[in-house]
Design a protein around this motif. Structure first.
Motif, PDB file in Angstrom:
ATOM      1  N   LEU A  29       0.824  -1.216   0.000  1.00  0.00           N
ATOM      2  CA  LEU A  29       0.000   0.000   0.000  1.00  0.00           C
ATOM      3  C   LEU A  29       0.856   1.263   0.000  1.00  0.00           C
ATOM      4  O   LEU A  29       0.532   2.238  -0.684  1.00  0.00           O
ATOM      5  N   ILE A  30       1.953   1.249   0.753  1.00  0.00           N
ATOM      6  CA  ILE A  30       2.851   2.406   0.782  1.00  0.00           C
ATOM      7  C   ILE A  30       3.475   2.626  -0.597  1.00  0.00           C
ATOM      8  O   ILE A  30       3.497   3.755  -1.110  1.00  0.00           O
ATOM      9  N   ALA A  36       4.315   3.495  -7.302  1.00  0.00           N
ATOM     10  CA  ALA A  36       4.928   2.301  -7.893  1.00  0.00           C
ATOM     11  C   ALA A  36       3.891   1.539  -8.714  1.00  0.00           C
ATOM     12  O   ALA A  36       2.690   1.599  -8.436  1.00  0.00           O
ATOM     13  N   ALA A  37       4.356   0.831  -9.712  1.00  0.00           N
ATOM     14  CA  ALA A  37       3.479  -0.022 -10.507  1.00  0.00           C
ATOM     15  C   ALA A  37       2.901  -1.110  -9.595  1.00  0.00           C
ATOM     16  O   ALA A  37       3.611  -1.619  -8.725  1.00  0.00           O
ATOM     17  N   PRO A  38       1.635  -1.464  -9.771  1.00  0.00           N
ATOM     18  CA  PRO A  38       1.004  -2.441  -8.874  1.00  0.00           C
ATOM     19  C   PRO A  38       1.739  -3.774  -8.767  1.00  0.00           C
ATOM     20  O   PRO A  38       1.909  -4.300  -7.665  1.00  0.00           O
ATOM     21  N   VAL A  39       2.188  -4.331  -9.862  1.00  0.00           N
ATOM     22  CA  VAL A  39       2.882  -5.625  -9.796  1.00  0.00           C
ATOM     23  C   VAL A  39       4.212  -5.474  -9.052  1.00  0.00           C
ATOM     24  O   VAL A  39       4.560  -6.305  -8.205  1.00  0.00           O
ATOM     25  N   ALA A  40       4.959  -4.405  -9.329  1.00  0.00           N
ATOM     26  CA  ALA A  40       6.230  -4.172  -8.632  1.00  0.00           C
ATOM     27  C   ALA A  40       5.999  -3.969  -7.137  1.00  0.00           C
ATOM     28  O   ALA A  40       6.753  -4.493  -6.305  1.00  0.00           O
ATOM     29  N   ALA A  41       4.957  -3.229  -6.786  1.00  0.00           N
ATOM     30  CA  ALA A  41       4.626  -3.026  -5.377  1.00  0.00           C
ATOM     31  C   ALA A  41       4.237  -4.346  -4.723  1.00  0.00           C
ATOM     32  O   ALA A  41       4.620  -4.629  -3.586  1.00  0.00           O
ATOM     33  N   GLY A  42       3.494  -5.169  -5.447  1.00  0.00           N
ATOM     34  CA  GLY A  42       3.088  -6.475  -4.923  1.00  0.00           C
ATOM     35  C   GLY A  42       4.271  -7.394  -4.699  1.00  0.00           C
ATOM     36  O   GLY A  42       4.366  -8.076  -3.679  1.00  0.00           O
ATOM     37  N   ILE A  43       5.195  -7.420  -5.641  1.00  0.00           N
ATOM     38  CA  ILE A  43       6.385  -8.266  -5.517  1.00  0.00           C
ATOM     39  C   ILE A  43       7.258  -7.790  -4.361  1.00  0.00           C
ATOM     40  O   ILE A  43       7.718  -8.590  -3.548  1.00  0.00           O
ATOM     41  N   SER A  44       7.482  -6.501  -4.266  1.00  0.00           N
ATOM     42  CA  SER A  44       8.322  -5.954  -3.193  1.00  0.00           C
ATOM     43  C   SER A  44       7.730  -6.246  -1.826  1.00  0.00           C
ATOM     44  O   SER A  44       8.438  -6.681  -0.912  1.00  0.00           O
ATOM     45  N   GLY A  45       6.446  -6.005  -1.679  1.00  0.00           N
ATOM     46  CA  GLY A  45       5.787  -6.289  -0.409  1.00  0.00           C
ATOM     47  C   GLY A  45       5.875  -7.757  -0.046  1.00  0.00           C
ATOM     48  O   GLY A  45       6.141  -8.119   1.099  1.00  0.00           O
ATOM     49  N   TYR A  46       5.668  -8.605  -1.034  1.00  0.00           N
ATOM     50  CA  TYR A  46       5.717 -10.046  -0.804  1.00  0.00           C
ATOM     51  C   TYR A  46       7.101 -10.470  -0.321  1.00  0.00           C
ATOM     52  O   TYR A  46       7.234 -11.261   0.621  1.00  0.00           O
ATOM     53  N   LEU A  47       8.149  -9.969  -0.940  1.00  0.00           N
ATOM     54  CA  LEU A  47       9.507 -10.334  -0.557  1.00  0.00           C
ATOM     55  C   LEU A  47       9.831  -9.901   0.871  1.00  0.00           C
ATOM     56  O   LEU A  47      10.437 -10.660   1.638  1.00  0.00           O
ATOM     57  N   LEU A  48       9.427  -8.714   1.246  1.00  0.00           N
ATOM     58  CA  LEU A  48       9.664  -8.249   2.610  1.00  0.00           C
ATOM     59  C   LEU A  48       8.906  -9.108   3.626  1.00  0.00           C
ATOM     60  O   LEU A  48       9.451  -9.475   4.668  1.00  0.00           O
ATOM     61  N   GLY A  49       7.674  -9.424   3.308  1.00  0.00           N
ATOM     62  CA  GLY A  49       6.886 -10.290   4.186  1.00  0.00           C
ATOM     63  C   GLY A  49       7.479 -11.682   4.285  1.00  0.00           C
ATOM     64  O   GLY A  49       7.449 -12.311   5.358  1.00  0.00           O
TER      65      GLY A  49
END
Length: 132
Positions: A29-30, A36-49
């Motif tokens: 969400l941040i 950020a592009a939605p897919v890039a934001a989704g991938i980044s968030g997923y990796l941190l989690g």
């Protein structure tokens, strides 16, 4: 007895997953709000989690199945990362599909989280942290 152990392991896994999800979704969400592009934001968030999830899963959920230090644990970490890659692929695919369909990417992220949870839980239970 097996059912009881599985029930408690799943409950602990849900805590680990919820913790990873807070980091994942918060980061998503941040980054989305920052443009950020939605897919890039989704991938980044997923990796941190996923990084947080490893620490909780290996010490709280599957501590009795954690491989000893060295190559065995490294192999387990590789399998964990591979299971995360499966979840990442599901996440990217679902968000991309929902975005292409004109659906709010946040709804796509929610759908991806549910599908990814189920698939990754099974892989981690049966493969990554299998009883040897």
């Amino acid at each position: 007895m097996i059912g009881k152990l599985l029930h408690w392991r799943l409950a602990r896994y849900m805590v680990a997953s919820a913790s990873g999800t807070v980091v994942d979704l918060g980061s998503f969400l941040i980054l989305l709000a920052a443009g950020a592009a939605p897919v890039a934001a989704g991938i980044s968030g997923y990796l941190l989690g996923m990084i947080l999830h490893w620490f909780i899963s290996s010490r709280f959920v599957f501590a009795d199945r954690l491989a000893g230090p060295g190559l065995a644990r490294g192999g387990q970490q590789v399998l964990f990362a591979a299971s995360a890659a499966l979840g990442l692929g599901i996440t990217a695919g679902v968000i991309s599909t929902t975005q292409a369909a004109g659906i709010d990417p946040r709804l796509g992220k929610l759908a991806a989280m549910a599908l990814s949870f189920l698939c990754v839980w099974l892989v981690r239970l049966l493969v990554v942290f299998r009883r040897t």
